[in-house]
Write a protein that holds these residues in place. Sequence first.
Motif, PDB file in Angstrom:
ATOM      1  N   ALA A 224       5.294  -4.893  -1.050  1.00 37.19           N
ATOM      2  CA  ALA A 224       4.115  -5.543  -1.623  1.00 37.19           C
ATOM      3  C   ALA A 224       2.880  -4.660  -1.533  1.00 37.19           C
ATOM      4  O   ALA A 224       1.977  -4.728  -2.383  1.00 37.19           O
ATOM      5  CB  ALA A 224       3.866  -6.873  -0.899  1.00 37.19           C
ATOM      6  N   CYS A 225       2.841  -3.835  -0.486  1.00 37.66           N
ATOM      7  CA  CYS A 225       1.666  -2.950  -0.306  1.00 37.66           C
ATOM      8  C   CYS A 225       1.525  -1.919  -1.423  1.00 37.66           C
ATOM      9  O   CYS A 225       0.451  -1.344  -1.606  1.00 37.66           O
ATOM     10  CB  CYS A 225       1.747  -2.234   1.043  1.00 37.66           C
ATOM     11  SG  CYS A 225       1.370  -3.318   2.424  1.00 37.66           S
ATOM     12  N   LEU A 226       2.612  -1.667  -2.172  1.00 42.47           N
ATOM     13  CA  LEU A 226       2.525  -0.725  -3.301  1.00 42.47           C
ATOM     14  C   LEU A 226       1.589  -1.236  -4.396  1.00 42.47           C
ATOM     15  O   LEU A 226       1.131  -0.456  -5.234  1.00 42.47           O
ATOM     16  CB  LEU A 226       3.917  -0.482  -3.897  1.00 42.47           C
ATOM     17  CG  LEU A 226       4.864   0.453  -3.132  1.00 42.47           C
ATOM     18  CD1 LEU A 226       6.233   0.466  -3.784  1.00 42.47           C
ATOM     19  CD2 LEU A 226       4.311   1.865  -3.046  1.00 42.47           C
ATOM     20  N   GLU A 227       1.337  -2.519  -4.389  1.00 42.92           N
ATOM     21  CA  GLU A 227       0.493  -3.108  -5.433  1.00 42.92           C
ATOM     22  C   GLU A 227      -0.895  -3.466  -4.918  1.00 42.92           C
ATOM     23  O   GLU A 227      -1.660  -4.160  -5.594  1.00 42.92           O
ATOM     24  CB  GLU A 227       1.180  -4.362  -5.995  1.00 42.92           C
ATOM     25  CG  GLU A 227       2.458  -4.013  -6.740  1.00 42.92           C
ATOM     26  CD  GLU A 227       3.331  -5.230  -6.982  1.00 42.92           C
ATOM     27  OE1 GLU A 227       2.804  -6.356  -6.866  1.00 42.92           O
ATOM     28  OE2 GLU A 227       4.520  -5.042  -7.282  1.00 42.92           O
ATOM     29  N   HIS A 228      -1.237  -2.994  -3.706  1.00 45.85           N
ATOM     30  CA  HIS A 228      -2.545  -3.309  -3.132  1.00 45.85           C
ATOM     31  C   HIS A 228      -3.660  -2.650  -3.945  1.00 45.85           C
ATOM     32  O   HIS A 228      -3.472  -1.587  -4.551  1.00 45.85           O
ATOM     33  CB  HIS A 228      -2.599  -2.826  -1.667  1.00 45.85           C
ATOM     34  CG  HIS A 228      -3.769  -3.364  -0.897  1.00 45.85           C
ATOM     35  ND1 HIS A 228      -4.967  -2.708  -0.836  1.00 45.85           N
ATOM     36  CD2 HIS A 228      -3.920  -4.503  -0.169  1.00 45.85           C
ATOM     37  CE1 HIS A 228      -5.813  -3.404  -0.095  1.00 45.85           C
ATOM     38  NE2 HIS A 228      -5.199  -4.508   0.327  1.00 45.85           N
ATOM     39  N   ARG A 229      -4.855  -3.263  -3.942  1.00 44.61           N
ATOM     40  CA  ARG A 229      -5.964  -2.750  -4.746  1.00 44.61           C
ATOM     41  C   ARG A 229      -6.487  -1.406  -4.234  1.00 44.61           C
ATOM     42  O   ARG A 229      -7.027  -0.603  -4.993  1.00 44.61           O
ATOM     43  CB  ARG A 229      -7.110  -3.773  -4.762  1.00 44.61           C
ATOM     44  CG  ARG A 229      -7.659  -4.064  -3.402  1.00 44.61           C
ATOM     45  CD  ARG A 229      -8.693  -5.146  -3.339  1.00 44.61           C
ATOM     46  NE  ARG A 229      -9.005  -5.476  -1.951  1.00 44.61           N
ATOM     47  CZ  ARG A 229      -9.757  -4.741  -1.152  1.00 44.61           C
ATOM     48  NH1 ARG A 229     -10.293  -3.608  -1.600  1.00 44.61           N
ATOM     49  NH2 ARG A 229      -9.982  -5.107   0.100  1.00 44.61           N
ATOM     50  N   HIS A 230      -6.329  -1.132  -2.906  1.00 41.96           N
ATOM     51  CA  HIS A 230      -6.938   0.076  -2.323  1.00 41.96           C
ATOM     52  C   HIS A 230      -5.926   1.229  -2.266  1.00 41.96           C
ATOM     53  O   HIS A 230      -4.792   1.052  -1.844  1.00 41.96           O
ATOM     54  CB  HIS A 230      -7.461  -0.225  -0.916  1.00 41.96           C
ATOM     55  CG  HIS A 230      -8.553   0.709  -0.504  1.00 41.96           C
ATOM     56  ND1 HIS A 230      -8.308   2.002  -0.114  1.00 41.96           N
ATOM     57  CD2 HIS A 230      -9.908   0.555  -0.438  1.00 41.96           C
ATOM     58  CE1 HIS A 230      -9.440   2.600   0.187  1.00 41.96           C
ATOM     59  NE2 HIS A 230     -10.435   1.745   0.000  1.00 41.96           N
ATOM     60  N   SER A 231      -6.384   2.442  -2.672  1.00 45.36           N
ATOM     61  CA  SER A 231      -5.474   3.604  -2.727  1.00 45.36           C
ATOM     62  C   SER A 231      -4.985   4.023  -1.341  1.00 45.36           C
ATOM     63  O   SER A 231      -3.878   4.547  -1.208  1.00 45.36           O
ATOM     64  CB  SER A 231      -6.178   4.784  -3.406  1.00 45.36           C
ATOM     65  OG  SER A 231      -7.327   5.155  -2.665  1.00 45.36           O
ATOM     66  N   TYR A 232      -5.814   3.792  -0.291  1.00 46.04           N
ATOM     67  CA  TYR A 232      -5.410   4.182   1.068  1.00 46.04           C
ATOM     68  C   TYR A 232      -4.128   3.444   1.470  1.00 46.04           C
ATOM     69  O   TYR A 232      -3.229   4.008   2.081  1.00 46.04           O
ATOM     70  CB  TYR A 232      -6.546   3.856   2.045  1.00 46.04           C
ATOM     71  CG  TYR A 232      -6.246   4.168   3.494  1.00 46.04           C
ATOM     72  CD1 TYR A 232      -6.123   5.487   3.935  1.00 46.04           C
ATOM     73  CD2 TYR A 232      -6.081   3.146   4.436  1.00 46.04           C
ATOM     74  CE1 TYR A 232      -5.843   5.776   5.262  1.00 46.04           C
ATOM     75  CE2 TYR A 232      -5.807   3.422   5.762  1.00 46.04           C
ATOM     76  CZ  TYR A 232      -5.684   4.742   6.171  1.00 46.04           C
ATOM     77  OH  TYR A 232      -5.404   5.033   7.485  1.00 46.04           O
ATOM     78  N   VAL A 233      -4.041   2.161   1.111  1.00 44.96           N
ATOM     79  CA  VAL A 233      -2.851   1.356   1.436  1.00 44.96           C
ATOM     80  C   VAL A 233      -1.674   1.829   0.598  1.00 44.96           C
ATOM     81  O   VAL A 233      -0.565   2.030   1.111  1.00 44.96           O
ATOM     82  CB  VAL A 233      -3.133  -0.149   1.189  1.00 44.96           C
ATOM     83  CG1 VAL A 233      -1.882  -0.986   1.458  1.00 44.96           C
ATOM     84  CG2 VAL A 233      -4.285  -0.623   2.061  1.00 44.96           C
ATOM     85  N   ARG A 234      -1.903   2.055  -0.700  1.00 41.35           N
ATOM     86  CA  ARG A 234      -0.802   2.418  -1.597  1.00 41.35           C
ATOM     87  C   ARG A 234      -0.181   3.762  -1.208  1.00 41.35           C
ATOM     88  O   ARG A 234       1.028   3.913  -1.168  1.00 41.35           O
ATOM     89  CB  ARG A 234      -1.298   2.477  -3.060  1.00 41.35           C
ATOM     90  CG  ARG A 234      -1.764   1.135  -3.602  1.00 41.35           C
ATOM     91  CD  ARG A 234      -1.780   1.130  -5.134  1.00 41.35           C
ATOM     92  NE  ARG A 234      -2.627   2.178  -5.695  1.00 41.35           N
ATOM     93  CZ  ARG A 234      -3.932   2.079  -5.909  1.00 41.35           C
ATOM     94  NH1 ARG A 234      -4.578   0.958  -5.581  1.00 41.35           N
ATOM     95  NH2 ARG A 234      -4.623   3.074  -6.437  1.00 41.35           N
ATOM     96  N   ARG A 235      -1.032   4.752  -0.912  1.00 42.09           N
ATOM     97  CA  ARG A 235      -0.468   6.080  -0.594  1.00 42.09           C
ATOM     98  C   ARG A 235       0.295   6.065   0.726  1.00 42.09           C
ATOM     99  O   ARG A 235       1.302   6.756   0.878  1.00 42.09           O
ATOM    100  CB  ARG A 235      -1.531   7.164  -0.635  1.00 42.09           C
ATOM    101  CG  ARG A 235      -2.542   7.216   0.447  1.00 42.09           C
ATOM    102  CD  ARG A 235      -3.273   8.576   0.400  1.00 42.09           C
ATOM    103  NE  ARG A 235      -4.371   8.637   1.344  1.00 42.09           N
ATOM    104  CZ  ARG A 235      -5.646   8.457   1.033  1.00 42.09           C
ATOM    105  NH1 ARG A 235      -5.999   8.169  -0.203  1.00 42.09           N
ATOM    106  NH2 ARG A 235      -6.578   8.564   1.954  1.00 42.09           N
ATOM    107  N   ASN A 236      -0.167   5.246   1.702  1.00 40.50           N
ATOM    108  CA  ASN A 236       0.575   5.146   2.964  1.00 40.50           C
ATOM    109  C   ASN A 236       1.851   4.325   2.799  1.00 40.50           C
ATOM    110  O   ASN A 236       2.842   4.549   3.506  1.00 40.50           O
ATOM    111  CB  ASN A 236      -0.306   4.545   4.057  1.00 40.50           C
ATOM    112  CG  ASN A 236      -1.271   5.579   4.614  1.00 40.50           C
ATOM    113  OD1 ASN A 236      -0.863   6.674   4.976  1.00 40.50           O
ATOM    114  ND2 ASN A 236      -2.552   5.267   4.647  1.00 40.50           N
ATOM    115  N   ALA A 237       1.833   3.372   1.841  1.00 41.69           N
ATOM    116  CA  ALA A 237       3.050   2.605   1.542  1.00 41.69           C
ATOM    117  C   ALA A 237       4.126   3.523   0.972  1.00 41.69           C
ATOM    118  O   ALA A 237       5.308   3.420   1.327  1.00 41.69           O
ATOM    119  CB  ALA A 237       2.723   1.492   0.555  1.00 41.69           C
ATOM    120  N   VAL A 238       3.715   4.474   0.114  1.00 40.01           N
ATOM    121  CA  VAL A 238       4.667   5.454  -0.451  1.00 40.01           C
ATOM    122  C   VAL A 238       5.277   6.291   0.672  1.00 40.01           C
ATOM    123  O   VAL A 238       6.494   6.501   0.726  1.00 40.01           O
ATOM    124  CB  VAL A 238       3.967   6.356  -1.490  1.00 40.01           C
ATOM    125  CG1 VAL A 238       4.897   7.473  -1.930  1.00 40.01           C
ATOM    126  CG2 VAL A 238       3.519   5.545  -2.689  1.00 40.01           C
TER     127      VAL A 238
END
Length: 953
Positions: free
Chosen positions: A142-156
């Motif tokens: 679910a974190c891959l769809e978060h609004r903030h890039s910091y969360v998305r890049r760490n989710a990857v």
Amino acid sequence: MTAAENVCYTLINVPMDSEPPSEISLKNDLEKGDVKSKTEALKKVIIMILNGEKLPGLLMTIIRFVLPLQDHTIKKLLLVFWEIVPKTTPDGRLLHEMILVCDAYRKDLQHPNEFIRGSTLRFLCKLKEAELLEPLMPAIRACLEHRHSYVRRNAVLAIYTIYRNFEHLIPDAPELIHDFLVNEKDASCKRNAFMMLIHADQDRALDYLSTCIDQVQTFGDILQLVIVELIYKVCHANPSERARFIRCIYNLLQSSSPAVKYEAAGTLVTLSSAPTAIKAAAQCYIDLIIKESDNNVKLIVLDRLVELKEHPAHERVLQDLVMDILRVLSTPDLEVRKKTLQLALDLVSSRNVEELVIVLKKEVIKTNNVSEHEDTDKYRQLLVRTLHSCSVRFPDMAANVIPVLMEFLSDSNEAAAADVLEFVREAIQRFDNLRMLIVEKMLEVFHAIKSVKIYRGALWILGEYCSTKEDIQSVMTEVRRSLGEIPIVESEIKKEAGELKPEEEVTVGPVQKLVTEMGTYATQSALSSSRPAKKEEDRPPLRGFLLDGDFFVAASLATTLTKIALRYVALVQEKKKQNSFVAEAMLLMATILHLGKSSLPKKPITDDDVDRISLCLKVLSECSPLMNDIFNKECRQSLSHMLSAKLEEEKLSQKKESEKRNVTVQPDDPISFMQLTAKNEMNCKEDQFQLSLLAAMGNTQRKEAADPLASKLNKVTQLTGFSDPVYAEAYVHVNQYDIVLDVLVVNQTSDTLQNCTLELATLGDLKLVEKPSPLTLAPHDFANIKANVKVASTENGIIFGNIVYDVSGAASDRNCVVLSDIHIDIMDYIQPATCTDAEFRQMWAEFEWENKVTVNTNMIDLNDYLQHILKSTNMKCLTPEKALSGYCGFMAANLYARSIFGEDALANVSIEKPIHQGPDAAVTGHIRIRAKSQKPDHTSKETGKAKHKPHLR
């Protein structure tokens, strides 16, 4: 698995000055304290666990009283705590309490604060327990769809790590990340996603790249760098893919990021050897050098150009870019200019030499106008040497170069003038057609020469190569002009006595009477106190040198006058003119001898100079044919022999260089076809990214020497005895400016050793980077402790220390085992280097520190002993092989080395074989070592002494 072998990601410095707190007090703070107390208690718990304490009783306390807190500092500390705390029972099963922790992290992954989500995702990258990760997978996705890039890049990153370690938890990860990558807009997220696809599913990465290959130039630089890496790896593994991606690499050469341009140029060179590709890469490198302001970057990129030049097929392409390379000379840094000039000189050919010489001439003239920079003189010297080399290789250029360079004979910088003089001497001997031009130009600048050393050289050249009557007369005129009024002694006494010529008089004020050295009265005006300084300035140059006591130039003048007088006698038939010219030459010599014996010069004439001038007077008075031959033919032949030997040596060294570069294939060598080669056999095409990573980690795979003493075992030092309670030995690994000590510590007792600490101290220019952390050793357990030491200069260093520990359950004080000293071999930092004879002599005169080592060996061959010294001290022999060849019972050689810290070490080996003691007599003599400071000098001396030991009598 022992405590020391556990994987550790987070290192925390441990203060050793306080007593470890008890478990009860920590429990109390964690349960009832405020947020600040809980933070401090949690820090202490983390430090104690890192030291080997288990503390199982605190786990549930932390879950109950600390885990629910929302304080950001506590949340960060808890991430460290869960990383290092034991999560399994002794039989390997997950602790039940960890289910509660798992639930807490599931909530954190859904937290509204992006920092907490991102840092939790980073923490999950470090977890190695699949049971803990499995319940968290939906939240991570679910974190891959978060609004903030910091969360998305760490989710990857989290998905990539989990997929790599536990593929069954997220089998569709490549497909998921591919879809994410297609829709993602943030550069850092795209970079992480693309990086994952490269390592997890290269085909998907290539598919994505194929869809957007035309938009690569619009991507951010961090993504472009990863694309370059992918293209390199794909083409390296499968050369047939090159045509598909080479256009993309060409486009990336135009990137706005210097890092991308650099990597793209390096990749292009490995993918294609076509002239257009090499030219594009070289042009990109040149642009980088010119545009980047950092000198280190310039030097690194210049090294890439030098590597390109080493390839015979690429050299011709680079020759067309010589003029572009010379644009780098606009950089003020001397090291960059030096490397650029050397590269240009290596690439010069008959096609571009004319343009090169024009640029260098302009640069030389520029240096004449700019004097404020401290490196200007050295740069001028480099330019003179480069022009010298061009003229020797392309004689047609000499006529253009010589007039410009000869202006610098009157330069105040003696080193540059000496280089010009050396060049002129070689040119006048080699190129007969230029002799008239050189002599004419030399006569023009002769009176302006300021340095006595240059004056001597100019006198020799004029005396040797003036062959017409007019030139000989001109030389005599210039010498008379430079010497001033003769006889010198009488004219100087007259000046001192105040009998000045009308034009030299000054306005006279009130006068006072003085007594001269001769006992006569002299008058002196009130203004005459400032007169002597002016008189010094007005003195003709040669007269000034003689009055300063430099009579070596007088000996050179005597030889020059003798040569031109003997030549004049052969050219002119009239006896009267002959006698007049010879008499004038003899008069000049006689007046100089008279001056030398008087009390006027600051230093009296030496016996050697008196003998030389007297010999010249005798030769002129007798005019024998034998002496005529010696003065006018033998001298020139000696120069000719010396220049021939020098040229031969240069050709030999160039031949060796070209042999190194040309890959020769023997008739019976097997041919390797890339398509048929197994991947593990492709040693000629090594992965550059892998090599650079290994080099950065200090793990470069060097071929071990056949000699077992040269292997790693040779660098293992035993630190304690076998009967000590703790056995220790260290492997000393030298990597550039760092020394890594890998110390093996073995507990030889049946007790548990707590707080076992390696305490180290250093002597010399060594600095311990960090204090090794204490650890707990089980009975008969062992561990490896690493310590980093920084090296600041070339000085023999010593590392010493001890191991201290507590015995579990004992009430006694701390126990201590003293370690043997580790002597750091600084020979790893000394490298053979080269310099000119003039530079060697200059350094030898300037350097203060000298050590003299007496040779004491049982070796009987002089050459063998010299080779032994070169091998032992890592120095290079500057004395040419021709000078060392043959056998005459003695040998003298100059050696030179430079440390990686830029310190110079010079040595002079003077050895002989006492013939009267028979053929088996041992070599005797001395080795003198000089350096700017005591450090490299002392190092070389100690090394020399140590290496003598196998040969001591």
